[in-house]
Design a protein around this motif. Sequence first.
Motif, short mmCIF file in Angstrom:
data_model
loop_
_atom_site.label_atom_id
_atom_site.label_comp_id
_atom_site.label_asym_id
_atom_site.label_seq_id
_atom_site.Cartn_x
_atom_site.Cartn_y
_atom_site.Cartn_z
N GLY A 1 0.69 -1.28 0.16
CA GLY A 1 0.08 0.07 0.10
C GLY A 1 0.80 1.21 0.00
N SER A 2 1.90 1.36 0.84
CA SER A 2 2.89 2.48 0.89
C SER A 2 3.49 2.78 -0.63
CB SER A 2 4.14 2.19 1.59
OG SER A 2 3.74 1.73 2.93
N LEU A 3 3.57 1.69 -1.38
CA LEU A 3 4.09 1.77 -2.71
C LEU A 3 3.24 2.26 -3.68
CD1 LEU A 3 6.59 -1.33 -2.83
CD2 LEU A 3 7.18 0.76 -2.01
N VAL A 4 1.96 2.02 -3.44
CA VAL A 4 1.14 2.55 -4.34
C VAL A 4 1.03 4.12 -4.23
CG1 VAL A 4 -1.46 2.71 -4.81
CG2 VAL A 4 -0.38 0.50 -4.37
N GLY A 5 0.91 4.55 -2.80
CA GLY A 5 1.18 5.80 -2.49
C GLY A 5 2.13 6.52 -3.11
N LEU A 6 3.27 5.95 -3.14
CA LEU A 6 4.72 6.66 -3.62
C LEU A 6 4.70 6.55 -5.13
CD1 LEU A 6 7.08 4.90 -1.04
CD2 LEU A 6 6.72 7.20 -1.70
N ALA A 7 3.88 5.75 -5.75
CA ALA A 7 3.66 5.76 -7.27
C ALA A 7 2.85 6.72 -7.62
CB ALA A 7 3.46 4.32 -7.88
N ILE A 8 1.61 6.85 -6.87
CA ILE A 8 0.88 7.96 -7.24
C ILE A 8 1.63 9.40 -7.06
CG2 ILE A 8 -1.03 9.41 -6.36
CD1 ILE A 8 -2.39 6.53 -5.92
N TYR B 1 -11.48 -9.88 2.77
CA TYR B 1 -9.95 -10.08 2.75
C TYR B 1 -9.55 -10.87 1.71
CZ TYR B 1 -5.36 -10.54 4.56
OH TYR B 1 -3.76 -10.78 4.74
N CYS B 2 -8.66 -10.35 0.63
CA CYS B 2 -8.34 -11.17 -0.51
C CYS B 2 -6.70 -10.87 -0.78
CB CYS B 2 -9.12 -10.69 -1.79
SG CYS B 2 -8.53 -11.41 -3.40
N THR B 3 -5.97 -11.97 -0.81
CA THR B 3 -4.40 -11.85 -0.83
C THR B 3 -4.41 -11.18 -2.42
OG1 THR B 3 -3.74 -13.34 0.68
CG2 THR B 3 -2.24 -13.17 -1.34
N GLY B 4 -5.13 -11.80 -3.39
CA GLY B 4 -5.03 -11.48 -4.85
C GLY B 4 -5.08 -9.94 -5.01
N ALA B 5 -5.99 -9.38 -4.07
CA ALA B 5 -5.94 -7.86 -4.41
C ALA B 5 -4.41 -7.09 -4.04
CB ALA B 5 -7.17 -7.32 -3.36
N ALA B 6 -3.93 -7.52 -2.96
CA ALA B 6 -2.72 -6.79 -2.75
C ALA B 6 -1.58 -7.20 -3.57
CB ALA B 6 -2.37 -7.32 -1.35
N LEU B 7 -1.53 -8.46 -4.03
CA LEU B 7 -0.47 -8.74 -5.14
C LEU B 7 -1.01 -7.98 -6.54
CD1 LEU B 7 -0.33 -12.60 -4.31
CD2 LEU B 7 1.30 -10.99 -3.70
N THR B 8 -1.98 -7.97 -6.90
CA THR B 8 -2.45 -7.09 -8.00
C THR B 8 -1.91 -5.51 -7.99
OG1 THR B 8 -4.31 -8.50 -8.36
CG2 THR B 8 -4.13 -6.26 -9.38
N LEU B 9 -2.08 -4.96 -6.73
CA LEU B 9 -1.73 -3.67 -6.63
C LEU B 9 -0.07 -3.78 -6.72
CD1 LEU B 9 -3.95 -2.77 -3.83
CD2 LEU B 9 -4.03 -1.72 -5.96
N GLY B 10 0.49 -4.57 -6.33
CA GLY B 10 2.37 -4.76 -6.42
C GLY B 10 2.31 -4.57 -7.76
N ARG B 11 1.91 -5.54 -8.66
CA ARG B 11 2.07 -5.84 -10.10
C ARG B 11 1.48 -4.48 -10.77
NH1 ARG B 11 5.06 -8.81 -11.63
NH2 ARG B 11 4.18 -10.89 -12.14
N VAL C 1 2.01 -1.50 -9.57
CA VAL C 1 3.03 -0.38 -9.44
C VAL C 1 4.24 -0.65 -10.30
CG1 VAL C 1 4.71 0.24 -7.78
CG2 VAL C 1 2.39 0.08 -7.09
N GLU C 2 4.43 -2.13 -10.57
CA GLU C 2 5.46 -2.42 -11.52
C GLU C 2 4.95 -1.99 -12.88
OE1 GLU C 2 7.89 -6.51 -9.83
OE2 GLU C 2 5.77 -6.64 -10.84
N LEU C 3 3.91 -2.05 -13.39
CA LEU C 3 3.70 -1.77 -14.74
C LEU C 3 3.60 -0.37 -14.84
CD1 LEU C 3 0.66 -4.39 -15.07
CD2 LEU C 3 2.84 -4.48 -15.97
N ALA C 4 3.27 0.44 -13.75
CA ALA C 4 2.87 2.00 -13.92
C ALA C 4 4.33 2.61 -14.03
CB ALA C 4 2.01 2.45 -12.91
N THR C 5 5.25 2.09 -13.23
CA THR C 5 6.48 2.55 -13.17
C THR C 5 7.55 1.94 -14.07
OG1 THR C 5 7.28 0.87 -11.28
CG2 THR C 5 6.35 3.18 -10.72
N ASP C 6 7.50 0.98 -14.56
CA ASP C 6 8.17 0.09 -15.42
C ASP C 6 9.52 -0.29 -14.73
OD1 ASP C 6 8.79 -0.96 -18.07
OD2 ASP C 6 10.10 0.58 -18.69
N LYS C 7 9.14 -0.74 -13.45
CA LYS C 7 10.49 -1.11 -12.92
C LYS C 7 9.99 -2.27 -11.80
CE LYS C 7 12.98 3.37 -11.91
NZ LYS C 7 12.27 3.88 -12.95
N PRO C 8 10.88 -3.25 -11.36
CA PRO C 8 10.51 -4.18 -10.55
C PRO C 8 10.15 -3.64 -9.28
CG PRO C 8 12.70 -4.81 -11.63
CD PRO C 8 12.09 -3.18 -12.12
N LEU C 9 9.34 -4.21 -8.76
CA LEU C 9 8.59 -3.63 -7.24
C LEU C 9 9.84 -3.40 -6.20
CD1 LEU C 9 5.90 -2.56 -6.13
CD2 LEU C 9 5.53 -5.10 -5.14
#
Length: 456
Positions: free
Chosen positions: A196-203, A289-299, A301-309
Amino acid sequence: MSLVQAHNSMDPSIPYQQLLEYEGKYEYVSGSTLKIMASPMDTTLYAVIDKAKYPLYHVKDDSFTNIDDTPVIFQRNDQGNINGYTVNGQLFELITTDIEKLVMYPRKELFNHPEDYTYQIPKRTNDGLEVENINNAFETPERIKEMVKQTIKGNYPDVHSILIYKDNTLVLEEYFYGYDINTQHQLRSATKAFIGSLVGLAIEAAAIGSEQDQLLPYFKDKYKSFDHMSQRKRSITIQDFLTYRHGLDCENNNPESEGNEQQMMESADWVKYTLDLPVVHQPGEVSSYCTGAALTLGRLVELATDKPLEEFADKHLFKPMNITNYDWRFDPDSTSRQTFSQMYLQPRDLVKLATMYMNGGKWQGKQVLPENWVRKTFEEYTSEFGYLWEHKYVVIDGKQYNSYMASGNGGQKINIWPDYNMITVFTGGNYNSYELYGKSTPPNQMIPKYILPALD
């Protein structure tokens, strides 16, 4: 099949020396390995995967069962020596008996004499954490010292560390079972909070427009299409995933849910599996509560920043906080079935990250995470969740103690108690505690019994 899947019958009479026969490194699923180790403390045989212990219960002869009552039968060669085990008819061979064993006692030197424990002020290092005597931080610090003694005694098994940060100082730092100040510890699902922190930083970096953006367009170049497409699925926002109000048929604790964690992990691509799930609720309304939701947000960030998480996290989160001794391989797919794409961090660094959140995104005067993102993270979108952090409260004698919590299987607990300027951090190895013991992990008992009462 899996070794680590409640048991009904067992023969507790097998002696420790006999259990030693089974020790070794063995083949495991998908080309991986595991270790079998015997514990002298509780005379139990354990399967150990990535330092996580899962008990095997003796039935008779060379037969054991795992926690799902699946038979685990050890095999012997013509000389009578153990050379493998079978599960559901599949043979897994012994690789070597030369293994490094886990420490099976909380503190062996004090195990029979926990009353000899002496409190020590946490060590002062160059990590930025100030230290103080616990006697100056709590009204009744003896309660907390008693908690440590009970842990040493084995009454709260597999608690690996306890740290308390109060009034801007670290006042308690205790390690058990061979863990120490430098040991990285797996976070399991507590990793989600920092995604979640990384989503905020990508924004903040303008790689993502806003959490109000629709989610699926960010994946259009990664995946050609999604199953069960509908207008409701198209309307899902990034915020819906941050608050677990995704609307999908995804609920970890529901075995009937198509998207529960175990079913997701059987798929090749966990993000695609999640995004293909059917919509069962209007997105933005019901939390699940869904693990896939959090993992999707990690991906995301990768797609939006074009960098490995991991690279993005290192540059924007960890390096600004001088967090260097960590490990993380983010690959939300079948290659992570044993490691779950989780972070491994030192407990003191967990205190630092929680302190940064408690201080509005600042660490040592530097704004690491945008203050408005921290504020939104801790808002109450549902009674349970903010942005991948949980709202957790405890009631003692009619008094409610409120916290924000990042939690992971095994007893990983990071609690921020804003009303008391306090952070508590636990790490542990009580994996699948409900299935094994019918109760939650030790921190859920220790915090209300010892730490919170010590405040007043």
